[in-house]
Structure formats: structure tokens, C-alpha cells
Write a protein that holds these residues in place. Sequence first.
Motif, PDB file in Angstrom:
ATOM      1  N   GLU A 256      13.666  27.690  42.298  1.00 47.50           N
ATOM      2  CA  GLU A 256      13.962  28.885  41.495  1.00 47.50           C
ATOM      3  C   GLU A 256      14.781  28.524  40.257  1.00 47.50           C
ATOM      4  N   ARG A 257      15.782  27.679  40.430  1.00 52.58           N
ATOM      5  CA  ARG A 257      16.644  27.323  39.310  1.00 52.58           C
ATOM      6  C   ARG A 257      15.915  26.504  38.247  1.00 52.58           C
ATOM      7  N   SER A 258      14.877  25.807  38.649  1.00 54.48           N
ATOM      8  CA  SER A 258      14.126  25.004  37.668  1.00 54.48           C
ATOM      9  C   SER A 258      13.383  25.891  36.672  1.00 54.48           C
ATOM     10  N   LYS A 259      13.133  27.150  37.071  1.00 53.58           N
ATOM     11  CA  LYS A 259      12.436  28.150  36.233  1.00 53.58           C
ATOM     12  C   LYS A 259      10.995  27.759  35.895  1.00 53.58           C
ATOM     13  N   ALA A 260      10.456  26.728  36.573  1.00 53.13           N
ATOM     14  CA  ALA A 260       9.080  26.301  36.310  1.00 53.13           C
ATOM     15  C   ALA A 260       8.107  26.823  37.365  1.00 53.13           C
ATOM     16  N   TYR A 261       8.648  27.503  38.404  1.00 57.84           N
ATOM     17  CA  TYR A 261       7.817  27.921  39.535  1.00 57.84           C
ATOM     18  C   TYR A 261       8.026  29.395  39.847  1.00 57.84           C
ATOM     19  N   GLU A 262       6.997  29.989  40.458  1.00 56.58           N
ATOM     20  CA  GLU A 262       7.084  31.377  40.904  1.00 56.58           C
ATOM     21  C   GLU A 262       6.412  31.494  42.272  1.00 56.58           C
ATOM     22  N   ASN A 263       6.511  32.673  42.878  1.00 54.55           N
ATOM     23  CA  ASN A 263       5.937  32.904  44.211  1.00 54.55           C
ATOM     24  C   ASN A 263       6.409  31.832  45.202  1.00 54.55           C
ATOM     25  N   ILE A 264       7.698  31.568  45.163  1.00 58.05           N
ATOM     26  CA  ILE A 264       8.303  30.524  45.999  1.00 58.05           C
ATOM     27  C   ILE A 264       8.524  31.077  47.409  1.00 58.05           C
ATOM     28  N   ARG A 265       8.142  30.295  48.406  1.00 58.84           N
ATOM     29  CA  ARG A 265       8.329  30.752  49.788  1.00 58.84           C
ATOM     30  C   ARG A 265       8.420  29.561  50.731  1.00 58.84           C
ATOM     31  N   ALA A 266       8.886  29.852  51.935  1.00 56.85           N
ATOM     32  CA  ALA A 266       8.952  28.838  52.989  1.00 56.85           C
ATOM     33  C   ALA A 266       7.961  29.204  54.087  1.00 56.85           C
ATOM     34  N   VAL A 267       7.477  28.190  54.786  1.00 57.67           N
ATOM     35  CA  VAL A 267       6.581  28.373  55.936  1.00 57.67           C
ATOM     36  C   VAL A 267       7.285  27.785  57.154  1.00 57.67           C
ATOM     37  N   SER A 268       7.340  28.573  58.234  1.00 57.25           N
ATOM     38  CA  SER A 268       8.053  28.145  59.429  1.00 57.25           C
ATOM     39  C   SER A 268       7.105  27.596  60.484  1.00 57.25           C
ATOM     40  N   ASN A 269       7.649  26.722  61.320  1.00 52.80           N
ATOM     41  CA  ASN A 269       6.880  26.198  62.456  1.00 52.80           C
ATOM     42  C   ASN A 269       6.949  27.186  63.618  1.00 52.80           C
ATOM     43  N   GLU A 270       6.409  26.790  64.764  1.00 55.08           N
ATOM     44  CA  GLU A 270       6.361  27.709  65.915  1.00 55.08           C
ATOM     45  C   GLU A 270       7.754  28.067  66.427  1.00 55.08           C
ATOM     46  N   ALA A 271       8.723  27.202  66.146  1.00 53.28           N
ATOM     47  CA  ALA A 271      10.092  27.478  66.575  1.00 53.28           C
ATOM     48  C   ALA A 271      10.848  28.348  65.572  1.00 53.28           C
ATOM     49  N   GLY A 272      10.167  28.767  64.496  1.00 53.99           N
ATOM     50  CA  GLY A 272      10.806  29.612  63.500  1.00 53.99           C
ATOM     51  C   GLY A 272      11.636  28.852  62.482  1.00 53.99           C
ATOM     52  N   GLU A 273      11.470  27.536  62.424  1.00 51.89           N
ATOM     53  CA  GLU A 273      12.233  26.705  61.479  1.00 51.89           C
ATOM     54  C   GLU A 273      11.419  26.492  60.205  1.00 51.89           C
ATOM     55  N   GLY A 274      12.025  26.752  59.053  1.00 51.88           N
ATOM     56  CA  GLY A 274      11.328  26.562  57.780  1.00 51.88           C
ATOM     57  C   GLY A 274      11.173  25.069  57.493  1.00 51.88           C
ATOM     58  N   ARG A 275       9.939  24.572  57.544  1.00 49.46           N
ATOM     59  CA  ARG A 275       9.715  23.133  57.361  1.00 49.46           C
ATOM     60  C   ARG A 275       8.809  22.818  56.173  1.00 49.46           C
ATOM     61  N   VAL A 276       8.250  23.851  55.538  1.00 48.69           N
ATOM     62  CA  VAL A 276       7.441  23.670  54.327  1.00 48.69           C
ATOM     63  C   VAL A 276       7.921  24.669  53.287  1.00 48.69           C
ATOM     64  N   VAL A 277       8.079  24.202  52.048  1.00 44.85           N
ATOM     65  CA  VAL A 277       8.447  25.080  50.935  1.00 44.85           C
ATOM     66  C   VAL A 277       7.414  24.883  49.831  1.00 44.85           C
ATOM     67  N   LEU A 278       6.973  26.000  49.239  1.00 44.25           N
ATOM     68  CA  LEU A 278       5.970  25.894  48.173  1.00 44.25           C
ATOM     69  C   LEU A 278       6.253  26.877  47.053  1.00 44.25           C
ATOM     70  N   GLY A 279       5.724  26.524  45.875  1.00 41.63           N
ATOM     71  CA  GLY A 279       5.849  27.388  44.713  1.00 41.63           C
ATOM     72  C   GLY A 279       4.704  27.104  43.757  1.00 41.63           C
ATOM     73  N   GLN A 280       4.350  28.105  42.963  1.00 39.40           N
ATOM     74  CA  GLN A 280       3.264  27.974  41.991  1.00 39.40           C
ATOM     75  C   GLN A 280       3.823  27.663  40.613  1.00 39.40           C
ATOM     76  N   ALA A 281       3.140  26.784  39.900  1.00 31.79           N
ATOM     77  CA  ALA A 281       3.565  26.436  38.544  1.00 31.79           C
ATOM     78  C   ALA A 281       3.315  27.606  37.602  1.00 31.79           C
ATOM     79  N   LYS A 282       4.343  27.959  36.840  1.00 28.35           N
ATOM     80  CA  LYS A 282       4.180  28.996  35.821  1.00 28.35           C
ATOM     81  C   LYS A 282       3.412  28.408  34.640  1.00 28.35           C
ATOM     82  N   ALA A 283       2.796  29.284  33.875  1.00 27.97           N
ATOM     83  CA  ALA A 283       2.153  28.831  32.636  1.00 27.97           C
ATOM     84  C   ALA A 283       3.239  28.280  31.717  1.00 27.97           C
ATOM     85  N   GLN A 284       2.978  27.126  31.114  1.00 27.77           N
ATOM     86  CA  GLN A 284       3.959  26.505  30.217  1.00 27.77           C
ATOM     87  C   GLN A 284       4.115  27.357  28.958  1.00 27.77           C
ATOM     88  N   ALA A 285       5.354  27.594  28.583  1.00 26.83           N
ATOM     89  CA  ALA A 285       5.608  28.430  27.386  1.00 26.83           C
ATOM     90  C   ALA A 285       5.173  27.686  26.130  1.00 26.83           C
TER      91      ALA A 285
END
Length: 230
Positions: free
Chosen positions: A201-230
Motif C-alpha cells: 500500500e505504501r509503495s502506491k504502485a499497487y491496488e486491490n491488495i489482499r491476503a489469502v489464508s491457509n486452512e488454519a486461517g493464517e495469511g500466507r499469500v499476499v497479492l496486489g495488482q499493478a496500477k497503470a503507470q502515471a
Amino acid sequence: MSKEFSVADAYGTGRAIFMGLELLVAPGALVPRPETELLGMTALGVLHQMNLPAPRIVDMCCGTGNLACAIAHHIPTARVWASDLTDGCVDVARRNAAHHGMADRVSVLQGDLFDALSGLGLDGTIDVIVCNPPYISEKRLEGDRAHLVELEPREAFAAGPYGLSIHMRVMKDAPRYLRPGGTLLFEVGLGQDRQVMGLLERSKAYENIRAVSNEAGEGRVVLGQAKAQA
């Protein structure tokens, strides 16, 4: 292979199963972990949603090439560039691509992160970057995680004082290669999901940032989409 996972057994047989694919393993490269299948399956889900005729993927810090080969296996039209720093990883990843008849679609390159891709004309063309980087702090590798480096290379685990140094370098350089809307996906250590989301989020280059949890409910994957370059 989940509960009975053993590095020694994998090195002993020279084989490991990852996302249904038998992979060659060798000392000098991290043995693929069952938990990394969450990153692979999440990437496949993102790619299926994109529904592209010939998606372009980068596997950064590729290790044995497990993610590169699994994605190429499950998406036969995919074109993958895999990168790692060490001779051991690059050698076994190339052998895995050849072993599965994918050498024409999975290019394994050697270099320091994205340095391996410079000059290939890939800027702004990549749909998905997957990265399972080292994510253990130097302090923990000298303490309660010291056993990890008994059999496997230290470079596969060590990631600076907070365990996030590679994540930070990759998220800084990835926008050069991702097309607008392309997705960067990381594996993260236990408890690192919020930190990595905050960094994206602080990099300001990504949007739709979210985490994906495993079966134990632990966030083990994080992803974000690249914004269009200004």
C-alpha cells in the motif's frame, strides 16, 4: 506429503511432489514445501480469471522451478521466465523444465532478482509475478530456526533483519515488468501478511491488495495488482 514432509527424504530420493507434479530436487536448492502450493493455486486462480490465450508469468526466486513448472503444467499455453541467483537453483530448475518437456516455454535465468530479466524486452508485458522469497530474519536463523540451514542453503531463508528485505526489493522493481492490472503474488511467513500488505500500500504502485489464508486461517499469500503507470 503434508504431515510427513521431510527434507532429508526428498534429498535422499532426489524427488518431491508439488501441485501434483514430480520434481527433481538436489542440495543447493530449497525442497518445495507443501505450504507453497497455496501460492501456486492462488496464482492459477488469478490467471484463470484473466482468461488470456497465452499468459506471461515470472517466477522470481524460483528455487527448483516448482512454481514455474507447475503453472506451465496446469496452463499449457503459459510462457514462463524463472529467475534465481545461485548455480544450484538454476541448474535444478533447468533440469525440471527439461524433465517435463517445458524447456521451450519455461526459461530459467540467473541473476540478482530482476537483473536476470533486463534486456529481454519484457517491460510492461508480464501478467503475473509469483515470488516465494527468503523470509526469515537473520536473528531467527541463528536462533530457533537454525535447524533449517543444516541441510538446505542459507540463501533460501535469510532475508535481512526483519525477514522482508527480498519482498521489498521485488515489490519496488516489479511494476517495471507488470502490465497495468498484472498481479504480484508473494508467499509470506507466519504473521508477515499485514506487514507485506502495508508495504504494498505504501509503495502506491499497487491496488486491490489482499491476503489469502491457509486452512488454519493464517495469511500466507499476499497479492496486489499493478496500477497503470502515471
